[in-house]
Structures are given as structure tokens and as C-alpha cells.
Design an enzyme around this catalytic site. Structure first.
Site, PDB file in Angstrom:
ATOM      1  N   ASP A   8       0.858  -1.190   0.000  1.00  0.00           N
ATOM      2  CA  ASP A   8       0.000   0.000   0.000  1.00  0.00           C
ATOM      3  C   ASP A   8       0.890   1.234   0.000  1.00  0.00           C
ATOM      4  O   ASP A   8       1.796   1.339   0.833  1.00  0.00           O
ATOM      5  CB  ASP A   8      -0.882   0.034   1.250  1.00  0.00           C
ATOM      6  N   ASP A 130     -16.343  -3.896   0.183  1.00  0.00           N
ATOM      7  CA  ASP A 130     -15.985  -3.736   1.589  1.00  0.00           C
ATOM      8  C   ASP A 130     -17.277  -3.749   2.397  1.00  0.00           C
ATOM      9  O   ASP A 130     -18.241  -3.074   2.026  1.00  0.00           O
ATOM     10  CB  ASP A 130     -15.270  -2.395   1.816  1.00  0.00           C
TER      11      ASP A 130
END
Length: 238
Positions: A8, A130
Site C-alpha cells: 500500500d 468492503d
């Protein structure tokens, strides 16, 4: 089952956030391409890249690193973060990404997946779902929809999504283990591969995911904080 390390990126550094909060980091390291190479040297067969600047601000500032990792890592790369248009997705596939990960825009407008699949093929499209408290959340987990992951997953599958990346936000980045049920519901109800993410802290967690039939699991904080040895994890789920 694949164990897929997360790289990330934020402000040109490799980070791991707690609960997706840009102000709370477990980890902050320089030189993301070197980190990517380290995971490949430990046996990773795929990498999961996220452009957090793109995801949070809609600005893509890590393209140089992303292209470097695609060129030099030697393994397929799936990329998400700030892909808000068909043009963004096509650009990354042309640069050599194996898959593009589309989030909020696919939930708000599933038709974009149909259009995109005509351009790059379903197998290149991963949709990120999500969920928090059993409902899909969008816009960096800030906005809750009224839909369950299975409801939206079925629509996206029909539209041409090739796979789903499912994150259980209740577990993400907290390092306190996983709740397997929401992922199992998706695996049981959809035909396309499911990649799980969020909350993995032990090899036992990975084996639970393997048992329910997921295609892969993205691991982040646990490998950066040495709770899991990547080599051992890959060996354990073979």
C-alpha cells in the site's frame, strides 16, 4: 490458494493503515519497489498494490512506483486505489497490470463493469467489496449502503466482474483475527473467485480461508509486523 502481500503506497512510501485511517499507521517504509521485491523473493506469486493517495484524494501520485513494480517484480500485479474511470483502468492494464481493482464506482454504477469488460475482458476486472456490519460500504468506508455483499456481488458478477476482493472492514488492520462468515457467504453464492482481505494475523486464519474455498488472501499488517512469516504461510496453504 494464493497468499498475496499488500504493498500500500501513500506519499511515495509503503504504509499499513489501521482501519483505513490515513492518520493511523502500523508501518511506514521507504522504497515500495524494494519491498515488493522482498515479498517476491520470499515466494509471493502475486502482489496487491494499492495507491492510497488515489483512493483517498482521487490523485494518482504513485504511478512511477507502480510501473516500476510491474516491470521489475516478475509476478502478476493487481492494482487498486483511485481507479474511477474506464480510462484509468485501461491505462493500468496497458502498463502491464494483471488485474485492476474497481471499488466505489462499480457499486454506484455497475454498468461500468459491463463496459469495461468489453474493453479489457472480465478476467482483468476485480471488484472490491468492503462490508461493515453486514452491509457494503463505499467512499473509503465512509458511506454505508443498504445492500449486502451477496446482493451486490451477484449484480457485479452478471455485469462481467471476473473476481471479487472482499474486505471485512470490522476486522481490517486491527490485528485481532478474522470473522469468516461474511466471506463464506460470498464464496457459497457466487461463481467467480473470491479473494479475502482484512484481519489475518496467523497461519491458522489463512487455513480457515482455504477451507471455505477462497482463491487467495491479501495479507498486510501481519507480514509487516512479523506476526506471519510469508514463506511459511505460502508453504502452509499449498
Amino acid at each position: 490458494m494464493l497468499v498475496i502481500p499488500a504493498v500500500d503506497m501513500k506519499n511515495k512510501k509503503c504504509v499499513q493503515l489501521i482501519q483505513g485511517n490515513p492518520d493511523k499507521k502500523h508501518v511506514e517504509l521507504d522504497n515500495p519497489p524494494e519491498i515488493a521485491k522482498k515479498w517476491v523473493s520470499e515466494g509471493a506469486e502475486m502482489l496487491h498494490l494499492v495507491d492510497l493517495d488515489g483512493a483517498l484524494d482521487g490523485k494518482r501520485v504513485n504511478d512511477e512506483f507502480i510501473e516500476d513494480i510491474i516491470k521489475t517484480s516478475g509476478v502478476p500485479v493487481q492494482i487498486g486505489g483511485g481507479i474511477r474511470s474506464i480510462e484509468d483502468a485501461v491505462y493500468l492494464i496497458e502498463k502491464g497490470a494483471e488485474k485492476v481493482i474497481i471499488g466505489t464506482v462499480a457499486v454506484e454504477n455497475p454498468e461500468i463493469i459491463r463496459e469495461l469488460s468489453k474493453k479489457i475482458g472480465s478476467e482483468k476486472i476485480m471488484v472490491s467489496l468492503d462490508a461493515k456490519d453486514g452491509k457494503v460500504v463505499i467512499k473509503g468506508w465512509k458511506e454505508k449502503t443498504k445492500y449486502t455483499p451477496v446482493e451486490i456481488g451477484k449484480i457485479l458478477e452478471e455485469m462481467g466482474a471476473g473476481s471479487i476482493l472482499f474486505t471485512n472492514v470490522d476486522s481490517e488492520g486491527l490485528l485481532n483475527g478474522i470473522n469468516i462468515e461474511p466471506t463464506k457467504e460470498l464464496v457459497d453464492n457466487l461463481k467467480i473467485p473470491i479473494v479475502a482481505s482484512g484481519g489475518v494475523t496467523t497461519i491458522d486464519d489463512l487455513l480457515k480461508f482455504k477451507k471455505i474455498g477462497v482463491y487467495g488472501v491479501v495479507v498486510g499488517s501481519a507480514i509487516y509486523k512479523n506476526l506471519i512469516n510469508l514463506k511459511d504461510a505460502i508453504e502452509a496453504v499449498k
